[in-house]
Design a protein around this motif. Structure first.
Motif, PDB file in Angstrom:
ATOM      1  N   LEU A 130      -8.970   8.120  -3.319  1.00  0.00           N
ATOM      2  CA  LEU A 130      -9.386   7.391  -4.515  1.00  0.00           C
ATOM      3  C   LEU A 130      -9.523   8.309  -5.721  1.00  0.00           C
ATOM      4  CD1 LEU A 130     -10.455   4.781  -5.779  1.00  0.00           C
ATOM      5  CD2 LEU A 130     -12.669   5.257  -4.784  1.00  0.00           C
ATOM      6  N   HIS A 131      -9.915   9.560  -5.476  1.00  0.00           N
ATOM      7  CA  HIS A 131     -10.272  10.437  -6.585  1.00  0.00           C
ATOM      8  C   HIS A 131      -9.093  11.227  -7.141  1.00  0.00           C
ATOM      9  CE1 HIS A 131     -14.764  10.571  -5.245  1.00  0.00           C
ATOM     10  NE2 HIS A 131     -14.237   9.377  -5.153  1.00  0.00           N
TER      11      HIS A 131
ATOM     12  N   ARG B 289      -0.830   7.542  -1.938  1.00  0.00           N
ATOM     13  CA  ARG B 289      -2.164   7.254  -2.457  1.00  0.00           C
ATOM     14  C   ARG B 289      -3.194   7.290  -1.324  1.00  0.00           C
ATOM     15  NH1 ARG B 289      -5.655   7.547  -6.383  1.00  0.00           N
ATOM     16  NH2 ARG B 289      -3.982   7.168  -7.850  1.00  0.00           N
ATOM     17  N   ALA B 290      -2.786   6.782  -0.172  1.00  0.00           N
ATOM     18  CA  ALA B 290      -3.704   6.783   0.961  1.00  0.00           C
ATOM     19  C   ALA B 290      -4.070   8.205   1.360  1.00  0.00           C
ATOM     20  CB  ALA B 290      -3.095   6.044   2.146  1.00  0.00           C
ATOM     21  N   VAL B 291      -3.081   9.109   1.279  1.00  0.00           N
ATOM     22  CA  VAL B 291      -3.346  10.506   1.623  1.00  0.00           C
ATOM     23  C   VAL B 291      -4.187  11.154   0.538  1.00  0.00           C
ATOM     24  CG1 VAL B 291      -2.277  12.767   1.892  1.00  0.00           C
ATOM     25  CG2 VAL B 291      -1.265  10.777   2.997  1.00  0.00           C
ATOM     26  N   ALA B 292      -3.825  10.882  -0.709  1.00  0.00           N
ATOM     27  CA  ALA B 292      -4.463  11.583  -1.818  1.00  0.00           C
ATOM     28  C   ALA B 292      -5.884  11.107  -2.053  1.00  0.00           C
ATOM     29  CB  ALA B 292      -3.629  11.389  -3.091  1.00  0.00           C
TER      30      ALA B 292
ATOM     31  N   THR C 182      -5.872   0.260   1.527  1.00  0.00           N
ATOM     32  CA  THR C 182      -4.731   0.909   0.881  1.00  0.00           C
ATOM     33  C   THR C 182      -3.994  -0.069  -0.030  1.00  0.00           C
ATOM     34  OG1 THR C 182      -4.544   2.184   2.899  1.00  0.00           O
ATOM     35  CG2 THR C 182      -2.778   2.402   1.336  1.00  0.00           C
ATOM     36  N   THR C 183      -3.901  -1.305   0.407  1.00  0.00           N
ATOM     37  CA  THR C 183      -3.279  -2.332  -0.414  1.00  0.00           C
ATOM     38  C   THR C 183      -4.088  -2.542  -1.689  1.00  0.00           C
ATOM     39  OG1 THR C 183      -2.844  -3.403   1.697  1.00  0.00           O
ATOM     40  CG2 THR C 183      -2.255  -4.633  -0.268  1.00  0.00           C
TER      41      THR C 183
ATOM     42  N   PRO D  38      -2.856   3.783 -14.655  1.00  0.00           N
ATOM     43  CA  PRO D  38      -2.716   4.499 -13.385  1.00  0.00           C
ATOM     44  C   PRO D  38      -3.009   5.996 -13.475  1.00  0.00           C
ATOM     45  CG  PRO D  38      -0.566   4.129 -14.356  1.00  0.00           C
ATOM     46  CD  PRO D  38      -1.553   3.523 -15.292  1.00  0.00           C
ATOM     47  N   ALA D  39      -3.341   6.534 -14.688  1.00  0.00           N
ATOM     48  CA  ALA D  39      -3.586   7.970 -14.786  1.00  0.00           C
ATOM     49  C   ALA D  39      -4.872   8.364 -14.069  1.00  0.00           C
ATOM     50  CB  ALA D  39      -3.648   8.383 -16.254  1.00  0.00           C
TER      51      ALA D  39
ATOM     52  N   TRP E 171     -18.240   4.468  -6.315  1.00  0.00           N
ATOM     53  CA  TRP E 171     -17.831   5.786  -6.798  1.00  0.00           C
ATOM     54  C   TRP E 171     -18.918   6.779  -6.448  1.00  0.00           C
ATOM     55  CZ3 TRP E 171     -13.359   7.756  -8.467  1.00  0.00           C
ATOM     56  CH2 TRP E 171     -13.375   9.005  -9.077  1.00  0.00           C
TER      57      TRP E 171
ATOM     58  N   HIS F  69       2.877  14.497  -6.349  1.00  0.00           N
ATOM     59  CA  HIS F  69       3.104  15.728  -5.585  1.00  0.00           C
ATOM     60  C   HIS F  69       3.102  15.421  -4.087  1.00  0.00           C
ATOM     61  CE1 HIS F  69       2.394  19.748  -3.996  1.00  0.00           C
ATOM     62  NE2 HIS F  69       1.316  19.277  -3.410  1.00  0.00           N
TER      63      HIS F  69
ATOM     64  N   SER G 180      -9.028   6.646 -12.621  1.00  0.00           N
ATOM     65  CA  SER G 180      -9.644   5.627 -11.777  1.00  0.00           C
ATOM     66  C   SER G 180     -10.446   4.613 -12.580  1.00  0.00           C
ATOM     67  CB  SER G 180     -10.555   6.281 -10.756  1.00  0.00           C
ATOM     68  OG  SER G 180      -9.865   7.300 -10.097  1.00  0.00           O
TER      69      SER G 180
ATOM     70  N   GLY H 176       0.830  -1.207   0.000  1.00  0.00           N
ATOM     71  CA  GLY H 176       0.000   0.000   0.000  1.00  0.00           C
ATOM     72  C   GLY H 176       0.857   1.247   0.000  1.00  0.00           C
ATOM     73  N   ASP H 177       0.376   2.240  -0.702  1.00  0.00           N
ATOM     74  CA  ASP H 177       1.144   3.444  -0.959  1.00  0.00           C
ATOM     75  C   ASP H 177       0.636   4.578  -0.069  1.00  0.00           C
ATOM     76  OD1 ASP H 177       2.253   5.712  -1.919  1.00  0.00           O
ATOM     77  OD2 ASP H 177       1.646   5.411  -4.008  1.00  0.00           O
TER      78      ASP H 177
ATOM     79  N   TYR I  82     -18.312  14.133 -13.594  1.00  0.00           N
ATOM     80  CA  TYR I  82     -17.499  13.519 -12.557  1.00  0.00           C
ATOM     81  C   TYR I  82     -17.785  12.021 -12.430  1.00  0.00           C
ATOM     82  CZ  TYR I  82     -14.985  13.217  -8.170  1.00  0.00           C
ATOM     83  OH  TYR I  82     -14.083  12.886  -7.198  1.00  0.00           O
TER      84      TYR I  82
ATOM     85  N   ARG J 194      -0.976  16.376   8.598  1.00  0.00           N
ATOM     86  CA  ARG J 194       0.101  17.358   8.406  1.00  0.00           C
ATOM     87  C   ARG J 194       0.474  18.089   9.685  1.00  0.00           C
ATOM     88  NH1 ARG J 194       0.008  17.985   2.473  1.00  0.00           N
ATOM     89  NH2 ARG J 194      -0.996  16.038   1.974  1.00  0.00           N
TER      90      ARG J 194
ATOM     91  N   PRO K  95      -2.797  11.067 -10.804  1.00  0.00           N
ATOM     92  CA  PRO K  95      -1.438  10.584 -10.539  1.00  0.00           C
ATOM     93  C   PRO K  95      -0.463  11.728 -10.264  1.00  0.00           C
ATOM     94  CG  PRO K  95      -2.192   9.909 -12.730  1.00  0.00           C
ATOM     95  CD  PRO K  95      -3.317  10.632 -12.097  1.00  0.00           C
TER      96      PRO K  95
ATOM     97  N   ARG L 260      -1.231  12.271   7.386  1.00  0.00           N
ATOM     98  CA  ARG L 260      -2.677  12.347   7.245  1.00  0.00           C
ATOM     99  C   ARG L 260      -3.205  13.728   7.614  1.00  0.00           C
ATOM    100  NH1 ARG L 260      -7.036   9.837  10.369  1.00  0.00           N
ATOM    101  NH2 ARG L 260      -5.531   9.789  12.033  1.00  0.00           N
TER     102      ARG L 260
ATOM    103  N   LEU M  87      -6.058  -0.359  -3.243  1.00  0.00           N
ATOM    104  CA  LEU M  87      -5.877   0.743  -4.192  1.00  0.00           C
ATOM    105  C   LEU M  87      -4.591   0.556  -4.977  1.00  0.00           C
ATOM    106  CD1 LEU M  87      -6.960   3.993  -2.336  1.00  0.00           C
ATOM    107  CD2 LEU M  87      -8.188   2.664  -4.048  1.00  0.00           C
ATOM    108  N   ASP M  88      -3.542   0.187  -4.254  1.00  0.00           N
ATOM    109  CA  ASP M  88      -2.256  -0.035  -4.876  1.00  0.00           C
ATOM    110  C   ASP M  88      -2.327  -1.137  -5.928  1.00  0.00           C
ATOM    111  OD1 ASP M  88      -0.049   1.412  -4.402  1.00  0.00           O
ATOM    112  OD2 ASP M  88       1.008  -0.199  -3.353  1.00  0.00           O
TER     113      ASP M  88
ATOM    114  N   TYR N  31      -1.140  14.415  -8.733  1.00  0.00           N
ATOM    115  CA  TYR N  31      -1.337  14.816  -7.348  1.00  0.00           C
ATOM    116  C   TYR N  31      -0.686  13.812  -6.399  1.00  0.00           C
ATOM    117  CZ  TYR N  31      -3.360  16.216  -2.989  1.00  0.00           C
ATOM    118  OH  TYR N  31      -3.500  16.603  -1.686  1.00  0.00           O
TER     119      TYR N  31
END
Lengths: 306, 512
Positions: free
Chosen positions: A41-42, A36-39, B386-387, B430-431, B408, A50, B433, A32-33, B417, A84, A45, A82, B389-390, A47
Motif C-alpha cells: 500500500l505504501h 502492487r501486491a508485492v510493493a 489486491t483488487t 496513482p502517484a 493508514w 520497478h 496514496s 488486481g496487480d 508520513y 523471491r 508508483p 512474494r 488496491l487496483d 517502485y
C-alpha cells in the motif's frame, strides 16, 4: 500392459501443456496487480513499476508465456514474486507436508470406512448399520472448519491430550488427519456398503454359500473383492481432491501445506507459485488416475488394456 | 587498539554485573518463548521485508541506528549521538564502538554506508525513508556523515524504522540475489526458518548490551485467529497476537491468560472522492462525520480495542494535534445534507475490504445502517484486497470510487508520513496514496514547510495548522485508531507490545 502405461504417460505431455496454458491465462485474468501486491500500500508508483519489470510482468502476454514455457522445459518454475525464492523450493516442502497428511487421512478413511461399510452391508438395517450410517451422514455434512475447531476444543483445550496445531511429532497428525479423513471415511463407508450389498445379491454369492464356504470367506474373499472397484475409484479421486483441497484443514491446524500456500499465493497474485503448484497437482492427479486404472486390471481380470 | 579497549570494557562490565547481580536475576535466565504470529514473514532481509510480522522477527536480531521506544521517544541505539548542521543538510552520526555482528563482522561507519546504499540501490520497499540521503561520507571508523540536497526533518525518525536496519555486509554479499539471513547485531541470533511454519531465534551471548534472558524465541505461524486463541489457552503459545474482538471476553475469563490492549499508529477512515458529486461539497462530508457514532463502533464492534479519532493521525505520533470531535449528531447531519441540497436523501456506493482491518466488513455495515438513519442509502461493495488496491489506484478523472474504507499506519511515528502521504496534492493516486484528491493549497504549503524545517516546535506548529484545515475540510469520515489486542500467558514477564504492531521479547523472561 506396459505399452498402455507408456502411452498414458506420453499423454501426460498434452495434458500438462493444456494445464500450463489454462493456469497461465487464469491467474492473469484475476483482477488486481501483482506488482502492487508485492510493493504494498505504501509504495510509490516508480517502485511499483520497478517491481513490475523485475518480475517480468511488463512484457506482452505472449512473451511472458514463451518465457514461462521455455523455463518450464528447463525444469525451472521461476521465482516467487512474494518471497523471491525459487518456486520449487517454495512448493516442495509444503507439498510433502500435505502429502503426509493426506496419506495418513486416506489410510484412516480407508480402514474405518471399509470396516464400517462391510459391517453395514453384512447386517443391513441392523443397529450397527444405522449407527454407522448416522455417523457417515454427519461426516459428509459437517463443515471441515467447524469439525476441526470442535475437535481442537475437546481434545486440546478441555482434555489436554493432544497438541492443538502445528507439526513436529506424530501426535500433531491426529487431529488434522481425523478432520481431513471425516468426509472421505463417510463416503467410503457408504460406497462400500452399497457396492457390497449389490454384490451380495448376485448369483455367484448364492452359489458360494450353497457350496458351504464359510460366511467370512464369502464376505471378504468373494463379495468384498468384487465390490472393490468403485471403492478404489473413490479412493483415487479423494486422494487428488485432498491433496489440493486440504486448505481448510491446513488453515485451522496451522499445517504448512500446499493448499494454504496456493491460497496465500493467489491472494498475493504470486503467479509463478500458483502456476507451479497447479502444475504439480495436475501431474499428480493424472498419475493417480493412471495408477487406479492399472489397479482395476489387477482387481478384475476381465478388465484388460491393450 | 579499539579491540583491546572493548575487551577491557567487556571484562569490566562482566565483573560489575556478576558482582552486583541480584540473586533474582539469575533465575530469570533461560526458557523458550513461543509466539503465535498471524502471518509468515515475506522475507527477513531489510531489502525485501515489508510487513509487521517480518519486522517483529527481524528486530530481535537486526538493529537500527536509532530506536523508537514504545512511548514513541527517539533513543540512540547503534548510533550513540548525532549532530545536525545549521542548514539541515548534514547529519553527523557518532556510532557505538565495539559492536560485532553475529558472524564476527565489526560494526562501523563503512557498514552504515553499505547498508543505506544497499537499501537505495536495490530499491528496498522502504528505501523512500532514506532516499533524501544523497551521499554517505565515512569520516572515520565511528563517524558517518549523511549529506542531503534539501533539508528533510523526518530523517532521524526514519532511521529508526525497523526496515532501515543494519545487516552484516558478509551475510548480504553471500546471499547474492537471494534474500540474506538476518545476521545483525541484536540480542538474538537467527537460527532457522521453516517457511510457513516457524522462525527460531537463539540468544546471542556476546551481545554488546545486556544479554537477553530467554534461550530461544520461536515464532510459530498460526494464520487462523481461533487457533491462535486455542494455542495461548492450552499453553502451546506463550504469546498470541491479533486476538479478534469477539474472543476477548472468553479469553479474559481464562485464569492463566491476560489480554493486553496496546495502542497502535493505525488510523481507520472512510475516504471521499472530493472531486465528484456529492462529496465535492464540504457540507456533505461533514454531515457524514456527524452521522456516524464512532464511540459505538469502538465499544460494540471492537469491544473497546480502539479510540475514536480526534485527528487524522493517532496521539503519540509527532505532530498530532487534537481537534474537536465530530460528535454523533444525526439532526446536524440531516441539516447539513439539506443545506447541500440533499433533503430528499442521497444514494452512494461504499467500497470496503474484508479481513484486512479488524472487523472491517462489520464496521462498513454499521456505517451503512447509521447513514440510512439520515436518509443516505449506501450500497456496500466488498472487494478482495489486491483488487481493491487496483480499483483505488487511479487518477481523479478515472477513479470510480465515491467512498472507501481504508487504514493508514503512520509507522515512522512522524506526521510527515501520516499527513504528507495522505493529503499533499503530489500524493494523489496513482502517484501516491491519496484517493480523496483534496488538494488544498494551504495544506500543501504547511506540509512542505514542516518537511524542511528542522526545528521541532515550528514543525509541530505547521502540523497543527494543517490538521485544523484537514479536519474542517473533512476529506475523510474520521473513524478510529485500531488498537492491538494480544494475549500473554501468566508467568511471562517483560514482553513489550510496541505501537508499531511488534512484539519485542528482548527483555522478556519467565517468572516462577
Amino acid at each position: 500392459m506396459s505399452v498402455y502405461i507408456l502411452r498414458r504417460i506420453f499423454l501426460l505431455i498434452p495434458v500438462l501443456l493444456g494445464v500450463a496454458l489454462i493456469v497461465f491465462g487464469m491467474v492473469r485474468m484475476l483482477p488486481g496487480d501483482p506488482a502492487r501486491a508485492v510493493a504494498g500500500l505504501h509504495a510509490t508508483p516508480e517502485y511499483v513499476e520497478h517491481v513490475r519489470s523485475e518480475l517480468g510482468l511488463d512484457e506482452p502476454l505472449p512473451v511472458q508465456f514463451g518465457i514461462f514455457m521455455r523455463d518450464l522445459f528447463r525444469g525451472d518454475l521461476g521465482r516467487s514474486t512474494r518471497t523471491r525464492r525459487p518456486v520449487a523450493q517454495e512448493i516442495w516442502p509444503r507439498f510433502l507436508n500435505t502429502l503426509y497428511l493426506t496419506a495418513v487421512a486416506l489410510a484412516l478413511a480407508t480402514i474405518f470406512g471399509m470396516i464400517a461399510g462391510v459391517i453395514s452391508a453384512i447386517r443391513p438395517y441392523s443397529i450397527y448399520d444405522q449407527i454407522s450410517m448416522f455417523f457417515s451422514m454427519i461426516g459428509i455434512s459437517a463443515p471441515v472448519f467447524w469439525l476441526g475447531l470442535i475437535l481442537m476444543l475437546i481434545f486440546s483445550v478441555n482434555l489436554g491430550w493432544l497438541p492443538s496445531s502445528g507439526t513436529g511429532t506424530i501426535w500433531h497428525f491426529i487431529l488434522p488427519s481425523v478432520t481431513l479423513a471425516a468426509q472421505s471415511t463417510a463416503l467410503i463407508a457408504r460406497m462400500t456398503r452399497s457396492s457390497m450389498l449389490e454384490v451380495l445379491g448376485l448369483d455367484y454369492i448364492v452359489t458360494a454359500r450353497s457350496k458351504g464356504i464359510s460366511e467370512s470367506a464369502v464376505n471378504l474373499k468373494h463379495a468384498l473383492r468384487n465390490a472393490l472397484i468403485p471403492i478404489v475409484t473413490i479412493l483415487g479421486l479423494r486422494f487428488g481432491i485432498l491433496l489440493g483441497g486440504a486448505v481448510l484443514t491446513e488453515t485451522v491446524f496451522s499445517w504448512p501445506g500446499i493448499g494454504r500456500l496456493m491460497v496465500d499465493s493467489i491472494l498475493a497474485r504470486d503467479y509463478p507459485v500458483v502456476q507451479g503448484s497447479v502444475l504439480l497437482l495436475a501431474i499428480l492427479f493424472v498419475m493417480i488416475n493412471l495408477f487406479v486404472d492399472i489397479l482395476y486390471a489387477f482387481l478384475d481380470p476381465q478388465i484388460q488394456y491393450e | 587498539m579499539s579491540k583491546r579497549f572493548s575487551l577491557v570494557v567487556v571484562l569490566a562490565l562482566f565483573l560489575a554485573v556478576t558482582l552486583v547481580m541480584p540473586s533474582g536475576l539469575a533465575a530469570r535466565e533461560g526458557g523458550d518463548l513461543d509466539i503465535a504470529l498471524n502471518t509468515d514473514p515475506e522475507s527477513l532481509d531489510p531489502v525485501e521485508a515489508s510487513s509487521s510480522p517480518a519486522a517483529t522477527v527481524m528486530l530481535h536480531s537486526l538493529e537500527t541506528l536509532f530506536d523508537m521506544t514504545e512511548d514513541m521517544e527517539l533513543e540512540p541505539l547503534l548510533a550513540e549521538d548525532y549532530e545536525i548542521s545549521e542548514d539541515g543538510l548534514e547529519y553527523d552520526l557518532y556510532l557505538r564502538e565495539g559492536v560485532y555482528f553475529h558472524d564476527g563482522h565489526y560494526f562501523d561507519a563503512e557498514v552504515v554506508k553499505y547498508n543505506i546504499e544497499r537499501l537505495q540501490d536495490e530499491e528496498a520497499v522502504f528505501s523512500f525513508l532514506v532516499d533524501p540521503v544523497q551521499e554517505i561520507e565515512v569520516v572515520d571508523d565511528y563517524h558517518a556523515r549523511l549529506h542531503l540536497d534539501e533539508p528533510f526533518a523526518p530523517l532521524l525518525i526514519n532511521l529508526s524504522h525497523d526496515f532501515i536496519s543494519m545487516i552484516s555486509p558478509d551475510a548480504a554479499e553471500e546471499a547474492g540475489d537471494d534474500d540474506a539471513d538476518p545476521v545483525g547485531t541484536g540480542p538474538f541470533e537467527f537460527e532457522e526458518w521453516t517457511r510457513g511454519e516457524e522462525v527460531v531465534l537463539e540468544r546471542y551471548d556476546d551481545y554488546w548490551g545486556d544479554n537477553a534472558y530467554l534461550d530461544t524465541v520461536t515464532f510459530n505461524i498460526v494464520p487462523e485467529d481461533s487457533t491462535r486463541v486455542v494455542q495461548v489457552e492450552t499453553g502451546e503459545a506463550d504469546v498470541a497476537v491479533f486476538i479478534p474482538p469477539y474472543e476477548r471476553e472468553r479469553l479474559e475469563a481464562e485464569p492463566d491468560v491476560e489480554v493486553v490492549q496496546t495502542e497502535s499508529l493505525r488510523t481507520i477512515y472512510a475516504g471521499f472522492h472530493t472531486r465528484n458529486e456529492p462529496f465535492d461539497d464540504v457540507r456533505v462530508r461533514q454531515a457524514f462525520n456527524y452521522a456516524i457514532d464512532k464511540e459505538a463502533i469502538v465499544e460494540q464492534i471492537l469491544e473497546g480495542a480502539g479510540r475514536p479519532s480526534d485527528a487524522p493521525i493517532a496521539p503519540g505520533i509527532f505532530g498530532y494535534s487534537e481537534q474537536e470531535k465530530y460528535e454523533y449528531n444525526p439532526e446536524r447531519a440531516q441539516e447539513l445534507l439539506a443545506e447541500a441540497g440533499y433533503e430528499d436523501g442521497l444514494e452512494i456506493t461504499f467500497h470496503h475490504p474484508e479481513g484486512r482491518y479488524t472487523m472491517d466488513a462489520t464496521i462498513a455495515q454499521a456505517i451503512q445502517s447509521q447513514l440510512a438513519d439520515v436518509g443516505v442509502e449506501a450500497q456496500l461493495e466488498t472487494m478482495e484486497w489486491t483488487t481493491y488496491l487496483d480499483f483505488l489506484e487511479r487518477s481523479p478523472e478515472e477513479a470510480e470510487h465515491e467512498m472507501y474504507l481504508l487504514g493508514w499506519g503512520t509507522v515512522t511515528g512522524d506526521a510527515d508520513y501520516g499527513l504528507y502521504s495522505m493529503f499533499h496534492s503530489s500524493e494523489w493516486a496513482p502517484a501516491g496514496s491519496d484517493y480523496t484528491y483534496l488538494g488544498h493549497e494551504e495544506v500543501d504549503e504547511l506540509l512542505e514547510a514542516a518537511q524542511s524545517d528542522p526545528d521541532e516546535d515550528n514543525r509541530e506548529e505547521y502540523y497543527a495548522e494543517a490538521t485544523e484545515i484537514i479536519w474542517e475540510e473533512a476529506p475523510w469520515l474520521f473513524l478510529h485508531r485500531d488498537d492491538q489486542m494480544n494475549a500473554v500467558r501468566d508467568g511471562v514477564e517483560g514482553i513489550v507490545f510496541h505501537p508499531r504492531e511488534q512484539v519485542i521479547s528482548a527483555e522478556a523472561y519467565f517468572a516462577e
